[in-house]
Scaffold this motif. Structure first.
Motif, short mmCIF file in Angstrom:
data_model
loop_
_atom_site.label_atom_id
_atom_site.label_comp_id
_atom_site.label_asym_id
_atom_site.label_seq_id
_atom_site.Cartn_x
_atom_site.Cartn_y
_atom_site.Cartn_z
N LYS A 1 0.81 -1.20 0.00
CA LYS A 1 0.00 0.00 0.00
C LYS A 1 0.86 1.27 0.00
CE LYS A 1 -3.68 -2.43 2.47
NZ LYS A 1 -4.57 -2.46 3.65
N TRP A 2 2.18 1.11 -0.03
CA TRP A 2 3.05 2.27 -0.04
C TRP A 2 3.19 2.83 -1.46
CZ3 TRP A 2 7.80 1.83 3.71
CH2 TRP A 2 7.32 1.54 5.01
N HIS A 3 3.64 4.08 -1.53
CA HIS A 3 3.84 4.74 -2.81
C HIS A 3 5.27 4.53 -3.31
CE1 HIS A 3 0.42 7.62 -1.47
NE2 HIS A 3 -0.07 6.55 -2.07
N ILE A 4 5.47 4.83 -4.58
CA ILE A 4 6.79 4.69 -5.21
C ILE A 4 7.37 6.08 -5.42
CG2 ILE A 4 8.07 3.87 -7.23
CD1 ILE A 4 7.03 1.65 -5.50
N ALA A 5 8.64 6.24 -5.10
CA ALA A 5 9.34 7.51 -5.31
C ALA A 5 10.81 7.23 -5.62
CB ALA A 5 9.20 8.41 -4.09
N TYR A 6 11.53 8.31 -5.91
CA TYR A 6 12.94 8.20 -6.31
C TYR A 6 13.77 9.19 -5.50
CZ TYR A 6 10.78 5.78 -10.21
OH TYR A 6 10.05 4.92 -10.96
N HIS A 7 15.02 8.79 -5.31
CA HIS A 7 15.95 9.60 -4.51
C HIS A 7 17.30 9.57 -5.22
CE1 HIS A 7 17.96 11.17 -0.89
NE2 HIS A 7 18.87 10.24 -1.07
N GLN B 1 18.36 2.44 4.63
CA GLN B 1 17.36 3.50 4.49
C GLN B 1 18.07 4.80 4.12
OE1 GLN B 1 15.29 4.08 8.15
NE2 GLN B 1 17.09 4.73 9.29
N LEU B 2 17.27 5.70 3.63
CA LEU B 2 17.82 7.01 3.31
C LEU B 2 18.10 7.74 4.60
CD1 LEU B 2 15.40 8.02 0.41
CD2 LEU B 2 17.65 6.95 0.24
N LEU B 3 19.32 8.25 4.69
CA LEU B 3 19.72 8.91 5.92
C LEU B 3 19.39 10.38 5.85
CD1 LEU B 3 23.15 7.16 6.52
CD2 LEU B 3 20.88 6.49 7.34
N SER B 4 19.26 10.95 7.02
CA SER B 4 18.89 12.37 7.08
C SER B 4 20.12 13.22 7.30
CB SER B 4 17.85 12.58 8.17
OG SER B 4 18.25 11.92 9.36
N ALA B 5 20.18 13.97 8.38
CA ALA B 5 21.25 14.95 8.52
C ALA B 5 22.62 14.31 8.63
CB ALA B 5 20.99 15.82 9.75
N GLU B 6 22.69 13.12 9.26
CA GLU B 6 23.99 12.51 9.45
C GLU B 6 24.54 11.93 8.15
OE1 GLU B 6 21.33 11.82 11.11
OE2 GLU B 6 21.68 12.71 13.08
N TYR C 1 13.30 14.61 -12.11
CA TYR C 1 13.65 15.60 -11.09
C TYR C 1 14.76 15.07 -10.19
CZ TYR C 1 13.18 18.96 -7.29
OH TYR C 1 13.44 19.91 -6.34
N SER C 2 14.57 13.87 -9.64
CA SER C 2 15.58 13.34 -8.73
C SER C 2 16.89 13.04 -9.43
CB SER C 2 15.05 12.05 -8.07
OG SER C 2 14.00 12.36 -7.18
N GLY C 3 16.85 12.87 -10.76
CA GLY C 3 18.07 12.58 -11.51
C GLY C 3 18.83 13.80 -11.95
N ALA D 1 28.52 8.70 -15.13
CA ALA D 1 27.48 7.91 -14.49
C ALA D 1 26.83 8.69 -13.37
CB ALA D 1 28.04 6.59 -13.97
N GLN D 2 25.56 8.36 -13.09
CA GLN D 2 24.82 8.89 -11.96
C GLN D 2 24.17 7.72 -11.24
OE1 GLN D 2 22.65 11.74 -14.67
NE2 GLN D 2 22.71 13.01 -12.82
N VAL D 3 23.83 7.93 -9.96
CA VAL D 3 23.20 6.87 -9.17
C VAL D 3 22.02 7.47 -8.41
CG1 VAL D 3 25.29 5.49 -8.93
CG2 VAL D 3 24.80 7.28 -7.25
N GLY D 4 21.11 6.59 -8.02
CA GLY D 4 19.95 6.96 -7.24
C GLY D 4 19.28 5.71 -6.71
N PHE D 5 18.13 5.89 -6.04
CA PHE D 5 17.40 4.76 -5.49
C PHE D 5 15.94 4.85 -5.87
CE2 PHE D 5 21.06 4.86 -2.62
CZ PHE D 5 21.38 3.51 -2.54
N GLN D 6 15.35 3.68 -6.13
CA GLN D 6 13.90 3.56 -6.19
C GLN D 6 13.45 3.09 -4.81
OE1 GLN D 6 12.25 0.52 -8.76
NE2 GLN D 6 10.49 1.81 -9.25
N VAL D 7 12.53 3.83 -4.22
CA VAL D 7 12.15 3.56 -2.84
C VAL D 7 10.64 3.45 -2.73
CG1 VAL D 7 14.18 4.79 -1.97
CG2 VAL D 7 12.02 6.01 -2.24
#
Length: 1511
Positions: free
Chosen positions: A1365-1371, A1386-1391, A1433-1435, A1456-1462
């Motif tokens: 039931k979760w949504h799909i997004a990119y980072h 997981q995607l880290l925040s400030a640290e 956008y995320s890319g 090259a570029q990298v990202g995550f599907q989350v």
């Protein structure tokens, strides 16, 4: 007393003069009856004509009937000249008696006391004794008089137009015959007199007394003019007396400069060495230096004087070559530059094939020849005409005006640049040079010289058959055997050229010359070449290959046609390099002067036009071709066929302005009459401009019939070049093609013609209107241009299907479409949209009976829903809709959801031509009952703006999904519909949307269409009223369906079960054809590397990478799907299979090495393009076949309309080609990687449905799809979702991933779960651009252009149903942050060092993005993570920085570029605008106001895949 002797002397002179005139009056001015073998005498032997003047340049000798008497001038008039040759009339005297003379080929071959004036030279017994004498005979024209005289002192004099040119020779014997040689350009002369000139009567006795004085005066004048030139005066004038200090001297002055030969000036470039009396120039150190080789003439050029050089030596080290031209600079005062093109004043040079003036290009393509391509022995000349025009000559051929208004005083200049090392000045009058240029010196002493040949005899002996054989004079490595029937290269394995052979006589009109290839060798590249030439084999110095000959020759080589060594057709006929032993090739010149070639008896169409008569056949045993034999059974061959409809020029004439209704096939073609440089191919559908880089005009094409009212003539631009300015011009003309004299450009016509040129509308060559709605010069490859004459006489233009409005009015009723392939535009084809769309926009009386209406299944008529646009009124119990106001707000829906394969169809009842645009039609998931009661607030103005729910719509010819363009050129444009036309829509069982126009299915318009959809229409623009003509299925029809579970009742664990299939409702004919399918198998005749097995159902390529062609033994019936499965691929090769159909029986087909070499009635799908007869007709069609992996099932189907469809894993890719003939045979080329395929029998299931047993795939909810993949509980894709195992892009991304040295434990162990989203892969899967996910559903975009590597999913996630039931997004992130993110899962925040986590926000209160958690401390800084539903956008590089790496396999550098599907939990993030301040929209589905998601919750995101993009 002193006066008496004078009186007596005068009396004696007068008396002698009377006696002489009386005696000479008895001598007839006639020619001797014996003459050269090509001479014909007439007019009482006073006129001589050389036969075959275009094919032969010599054997034109004639002599006077009687010996000359002293002081008689034997004068002839030049009656006719031709421009085919260099050189012209030669005249002189000989002591040989013509009664016993064996005539040589030319006058300069006379020995035994012969003096001949040739050009400006005097030759005795064939050797030059005087140069630069008198008037240049080569420059004389028709009507000029030339005479020869022996005076009383034994001197020879030449007379031109009554003027004495001075003494040419002395010491002549008393008994001489006049000689005239009708050589080269001179083809006919007439004897006009044989008597002394009038001014000599009574003055002969004064000659001795005046001789010394005359000679002294001559020398004075001569020396004065020579010193005038050598002094470098700027007032030099021609000694012929044009305008200068020697006026009035006429031709006599020309004779005074006998020693003023044109030579190179002693002052020259620093590396130049002069020799041969300054006639030869050579560049020193040619392998070390490429410039400083400028040389100039020693004096200015005279008007009409030829300055010609011969290339003696070239080196193969440098680029560029010789340059030649003129300059006003005096060589005495010039500081020579390194190259002449560096000079910025007073200089005109020919460089390559262009003209440079003062170092700047003024003409890019001056002539067909390029100086850089000339060889040793070639000649280059130039001439400044008296008019000031500058001409260049290549091997004696005038290339036309290069520049006008050339200054009066110019010097010739040569730049020995680059490859050019050594040149020699050639004097046209030099006998040896002329013989070399005309290839005649080789046969000067031939044994058959002077003997008449039977082939040229006017009365051949009746018992000698006119048999066509090879001439015994052949190439130095060739031999003739079998009584002239067979030619061979005896040492074919040692030599590959010098195998030219010619026929023994010229070909008759319509006579086929055909040879069979007897023997081939595999050592060389290239093969047999065939053609015709005007050169007589008896006198031809045969070249190493016939394509080296630069005059009078047409050759077919490979699959191109060359004329005089220059290619005139790039793609023509069957490739001769692919022929085998036993194949035949032929050539014929038809009566109309067209040249045709044959391969294995099949005509290849016209190859050239205006070929002169009496040409000899030529065969070049080149490369692999070792032996050939003339086919002697011409009488048994079928008669020469006319060009069929497959030929390039056979057109359907059509009936002008006749209306045959919608059932008539589209017969619009290009007419067989066209401009000089235009070529018509593809059955009249394609037009191209030949020699597109050297010719920019003379390529007008016209329709084969006049346009009907409301009929669109549309073409697509297929090829352009960037060489010229300007581009295509289009319009109409009332001039019939048969009456049109095709001009250079169509805007040159000054009557009954309307053209669009750029943005200007022109009538009869005059601009009527500027700034029309479109600019033709701005169009590119793939653009479509259409023209239409309406019933009211208005002319409309259409660009890519869009009406540009009225261009002009008042057109006559019968006009033809005109296309001018001008400038940059090279090739166009008529589109399938051309022709009458059921006579749309026409005022003819079309009724419903004109269209084959598909009777709906018995049942209740469809109705329209009561919810509709605000300007719509429903009538007739909901069966009719009327728009009562404006042009928009006309949306209507079907009353109920459409069932599978149920057609919802309407008929147009009324149109309003005040508006543009037309009806829109489609399917929507919007539920009309959910709309508010007031229509004013519930619907968009037009259907293309309806985006509240997923909507698929056809507008014009474009298919859109929620307003986003999905497909162009889908069908005939709906904008052309009119009253009486019908439009329907249906959702098929394979989840595709189909549009029907007048009952004809246009094929799949969209894929992955949801199940519960309504039909939707928009009464937009000119369409104001429609009525329903279809019916819903009766309830009883559902009783045949198998029971199925409702998706709502299925548990999560049941979603992977096989869907229940339902029987497709089919009409009788289709069902009957499917019940008894034709059993297909491969034909035994195939490529030489193919091996068949499995009862001819399996084919394997056993060696090499080509020679793998296959066809089926059975023809493919209409509506039957033929499928093959790719069994084995070999990654050692590149490229892969191609497939298509062939329109003729393959039983006796000679298979070439690859399918692209087939040129007759072949439609081929290769990579992602469609080819017809090797000509590309469509791009970006379907997936790239080179990327299809093992297990892919490819299918071909020809529908009932003759359209070819490609199926990939059961998915129809739409119409690939039209007008497929019947019967046709499937064709497979096992090329490159593809080594084995197997025919899929009719009972084998394929993804997407089985046409064999007519079962269709069950419905599948798209809401349950992720990236086009059916979900499972753990949301891991099944193995078949990644079919492309050979994708090079995915392999490149994998190699980059390996360079990151990330632990394997973070990734899914099974690589088949990785997904590539390159263009080929996502097309192969049939992915859509956007999907929904989660509860509530939210859109996200697939990451096209990226490659996803599946990550390990934790156990607690695999068992969690809530996860779905979760949504799909990119980072997007940096390479340096990958390891830490994966370590924390997981995607880290400030640290985190992720670029997304560098910024923090301070909570500012409720509702802000920085809103704190319920238990958080107040005023605490909360880190945030930025996400987006699209990688567009995320890319961005600000989020995902690019890094450079070197591919370890190819050693090439990439970025090259990298990202995550989350996965992101609903409610854990806020949707907001972009933080980058970007105003331009990044993704058409997502506005910039909602493209950035921000989350602060730990555990609110879950990593699903690593994304990599490589550039």
């Amino acid at each position: 007393m002193a006066s008496c002797p004078q009186a007596t002397l005068h009396c004696r002179k007068t008396t002698l003069g009377v006696v002489h005139r009386a005696a000479r009056a008895k001598m007839a001015a006639e020619l001797h009856p014996r003459s050269g073998k090509l001479i014909g005498l007439s007019n009482s032997n006073r006129t001589a004509q050389r036969n075959q003047p275009v094919q032969e340049f010599n054997h034109g000798l004639v002599l006077s009937r009687e010996p000359l008497r002293d002081r008689d001038v034997f004068t002839v008039c030049i009656d006719k000249k031709v421009n085919s040759w260099s050189g012209s009339i030669e005249i002189g005297v000989t002591a040989l008696d013509p009664a016993g003379l064996e005539f040589p080929s030319s006058a300069t071959g006379l020995k035994g006391g012969s003096w001949i004036v040739s050009g400006c030279s005097v030759l005795k017994d064939g050797r030059s004794v005087l140069e630069e004498y008198g008037h240049d005979l080569d420059q004389l024209g028709e009507g000029d008089h030339v005479g020869i005289q022996r005076n009383g002192k034994g001197e020879l004099h030449l007379w031109v137009n009554g003027q004495d040119c001075g003494t040419a020779a002395s010491g002549l014997p008393s008994r001489l015959w006049a000689v005239v040689d009708l050589y080269g350009k001179c083809t006919q002369v007439t004897v006009v007199s044989c008597e002394p000139p009038p001014e000599m009567d009574g003055e002969e006795d004064e000659e001795v007394e005046d001789e010394i004085v005359s000679t002294q005066l001559f020398d004075v004048f001569n020396n004065a003019i020579v010193s005038l030139y050598r002094g470098g005066s700027s007032s030099n004038s021609s000694p012929a007396g044009n305008s200068g200090g020697v006026a009035g001297l006429g031709v006599a002055a020309g004779g005074m400069t006998t020693n003023d030969a044109l030579l190179f000036h002693e002052k020259c470039g620093t590396l130049i060495k002069l020799s041969n009396n300054n006639k030869t120039a050579e560049r020193r150190r040619p392998l070390d230096e490429f410039n400083n080789g400028v040389v100039m003439t020693n004096r200015p050029l005279r008007n009409n004087e030829m300055f010609e050089i011969r290339i003696d030596k070239l080196v193969d080290k440098w680029s560029g070559s010789i340059e030649i031209g003129v300059t006003t600079h005096n060589p005495n005062n010039l500081d020579y530059p390194a190259t002449m093109t560096n000079l910025r004043s007073g200089t005109i040079m020919m460089s390559g094939c262009g003209i440079l003036t003062n170092g700047k290009g003024t003409r890019r393509e001056y002539c067909e020849f390029s100086l850089d391509e000339l060889q040793e022995g070639d000649h280059i000349g130039l001439m400044r005409k008296a008019s000031g025009a500058l001409h260049f000559y290549i091997n004696g051929i005038d290339q036309g005006v290069a520049a006008n208004q050339t200054p009066g005083v110019v010097y010739g200049v040569v730049d020995l640049y680059g490859m050019a090392v050594k040149v020699t000045i050639v004097h046209n009058h030099n006998h040896s040079d002329r013989l070399r240029r005309n290839n005649a010196i080789m046969r000067a002493l031939s044994p058959d010289v002077g003997r008449p040949r039977p082939a040229l005899s006017l009365t051949p002996e009746p018992d000698i058959p006119d048999r066509l054989l090879f001439h015994l004079n052949c190439g130095q490595k060739a031999a003739i055997i079998s009584d002239g029937r067979t030619a061979l290269r005896p040492h074919a394995t040692d030599d590959f050229n010098h195998g030219v052979v010619l026929s023994n006589r010229p070909l008759h009109s319509n006579e086929v010359f055909q040879v069979r290839i007897d023997k081939m060798v595999d050592k060389w590249a290239g093969s047999i070449e065939i053609g015709v030439t005007t050169h007589n084999p008896a006198y031809l110095q045969l070249p190493s290959t016939m394509t080296n000959l630069r005059s009078g020759t047409w050759m077919m080589t490979g699959n191109g046609v060359m004329h005089n060594g220059t290619t005139i057709l790039d793609e023509y006929g069957h490739n001769l390099d692919r022929l085998k032993a036993g194949d035949t090739v032929g050539v014929v010149r038809k009566e109309d002067g067209s040249l045709h070639f044959f391969v294995n008896g099949v005509p290849q169409g016209p190859a050239a036009w205006n070929v002169p008569p009496s040409v000899y056949a030529v065969v070049d045993l080149y490369g692999q071709a070792a032996q050939a034999t003339i086919m002697d059974d011409m009488a048994d061959l079928p008669p020469l066929p006319d060009d069929s409809s497959e030929g390039p020029t056979a057109m359907s004439p059509g009936s002008p302005c006749s209306v045959s209704g919608a059932t008539a096939a589209n017969d619009l073609r290009f007419h067989q009459l066209h401009g000089t440089n235009a070529v018509i191919t593809n059955g009249g559908r394609t037009a191209l401009r030949q020699n597109c880089r050297s010719e920019f005009n003379d390529a007008i094409v016209i329709s084969n019939r006049c346009l009907r009212d409301g009929e669109l003539f549309e073409i697509v631009i297929q090829k352009m070049v960037d060489r010229w300015s300007g581009s295509i011009e289009a319009g109409v003309t009332a001039i019939r093609p048969e009456e049109l004299e095709f001009p250079n450009t169509m805007t040159d016509i000054d009557y009954d013609t309307w053209m669009l040129s750029g943005t200007a509308i022109m009538q009869d060559g005059n601009t009527m209107r500027n700034n029309y709605g479109c600019d033709l010069d701005s169009l590119t490859t793939g653009s479509r241009i259409g023209m239409m004459r309406t019933a009211t006489g208005d002319l409309h233009y259409f660009i890519n299907g869009l009406d540009q409005g009225v261009a002009c009015t008042g057109l006559p009723p019968e006009v033809y479409a005109v296309i001018d392939l001008y400038g940059q535009c090279v090739q166009v084809s008529i589109t399938s949209s051309s022709g009458p769309l059921d006579n749309s926009l026409c005022t003819s009386n079309i009724t419903e009976k004109s269209f084959p209406i598909q009777s709906p299944v018995a049942g209740v008529a469809h109705r329209l829903h009561s919810k509709h646009g605000k300007n719509v009124v429903l009538l007739g119990d909901g069966c009719q809709a009327l728009r009562v106001d404006g042009y928009a707000h006309g949306i209507v829906f079907s009353a109920k959801e459409l069932k599978t394969d149920e057609v919802f169809e309407v008929k147009i009842n009324k149109v309003d031509d005040r508006w543009s645009g037309s009806l829109h039609v489609g399917l929507t998931t919007l539920q009309p009952p959910d709309l508010p009661s007031c229509p004013l607030s519930g619907l968009s103005p037009s259907l293309t703006q309806l985006r509240s729910k997923v909507t698929w719509v056809l507008a014009g010819s474009e298919v859109r999904r929620n307003g986003v363009l999905q497909r162009q050129n889908y069908s005939c444009s709906l904008d052309r519909l009119t009253v009486g036309n019908r439009v329907g829509v249906k959702r098929c069982s394979d989840d595709t949307m189909h549009i029907l126009i007048d009952g004809e299915d246009m094929g799949p318009a969209a894929t992955a269409v949801a199940k519960n959809v309504y039909a939707v229409l928009d009464l937009y623009g000119k369409v104001t009223a429609v009525s329903i003509v279809s019916s819903t299925l009766v309830e009883d029809s559902e009783s045949v369906k198998a029971p199925s579970l409702s998706p709502d009742s299925c548990s999560e664990g049941e979603e992977d079960s096989t869907p229940v299939r339902e029987v497709c409702p089919l009409r009788g004919s289709c069902l009957e054809a499917a019940l008894v399918p034709t059993v297909m198998a491969f034909l035994e005749n195939h490529g030489k590397n193919i091996q068949l097995s499995n009862q001819n159902l399996t084919a394997a390529r056993v060696s090499s990478y080509n020679q793998g062609l296959l066809v089926t033994a059975q023809a493919l019936p209409r509506q039957q799907l033929f499928q093959v499965c790719i069994d084995r691929l070999n990654p050692s090769w590149t490229s892969s299979l191609s497939l298509g159909v062939i329109g003729h029986s393959p039983d006796r087909l000679n298979f070439p090495s690859t399918a692209c070499c087939l040129k007759r009635s072949v439609w081929l799908l290769q990579r992602d393009s469609v080819f017809h007869n090797s000509l590309k007709i469509c791009e970006n069609y379907g997936p790239n076949l080179d990327t299809c992996p093992e297990g892919t099932i490819l299918g071909l189907l020809v529908d009932s309309s003759g359209c070819l469809h490609l199926f990939v894993n059961g998915m129809d890719q739409g119409v690939a080609a039209q007008d497929i003939p019947s019967p046709c045979y499937p064709l497979i080329d096992l090329y490159g990687q593809c080594e084995q395929v197997t025919i899929v029998t009719n009972h084998v299931s394929v993804v997407g449905g089985e046409r064999g047993d007519m079962r269709c795939q069950g419905d599948m909810e798209k809401a349950d799809m992720v990236d086009g993949i059916k979900e499972s509980v753990c949301w891991t894709p099944p193995p078949e979702v990644n079919p492309n195992k050979t994708c090079e892009y995915q392999a490149l991304c994998s190699r980059f991933k390996e360079l990151l040295t990330l632990p394997d434990g973070y990734f899914n162990e099974d690589a088949k779960y990785n997904l590539c989203y390159c263009e080929s892969c996502h097309k192969l899967r049939g992915d859509e651009a956007y999907y929904k996910r989660g509860e509530p559903p939210r859109d996200y975009a697939l990451p096209f252009g990226w490659c996803r590597f599946a990550l390990q999913i934790k156990t607690h996630c695999e068992v969690s149903n809530a996860f779905k039931k979760w949504h799909i997004a990119y980072h997007g992130t940096s390479v340096g942050s990958l390891r830490r993110i994966l370590d924390h899962n997981q995607l880290l925040s400030a640290e985190s060092s992720s670029i997304f986590s560098l910024s923090t926000v301070k909570t500012e209160g409720h509702g802000s993005y920085g809103e704190p958690e319920e238990n958080s401390a107040p005023e605490r800084e909360v880190p945030r993570v930025q996400l987006s539903p699209t990688m567009r956008y995320s890319g961005l590089e600000v989020f995902a920085p690019k890094v450079q790496f070197r591919d370890p396999r190819s050693l090439r550098c990439h970025q090259a570029q990298v990202g995550f599907q989350v996965c992101v939990r609903p409610g854990s993030y806020k949707v907001g605008p972009t933080s980058l301040g970007i105003s331009e929209p990044l993704d058409p589905r997502f506005s910039n106001a909602e493209i950035e998601w921000i989350t602060k919750e730990k555990g609110g995101t879950l990593l699903y895949g690593l994304l990599i993009r490589v550039e």
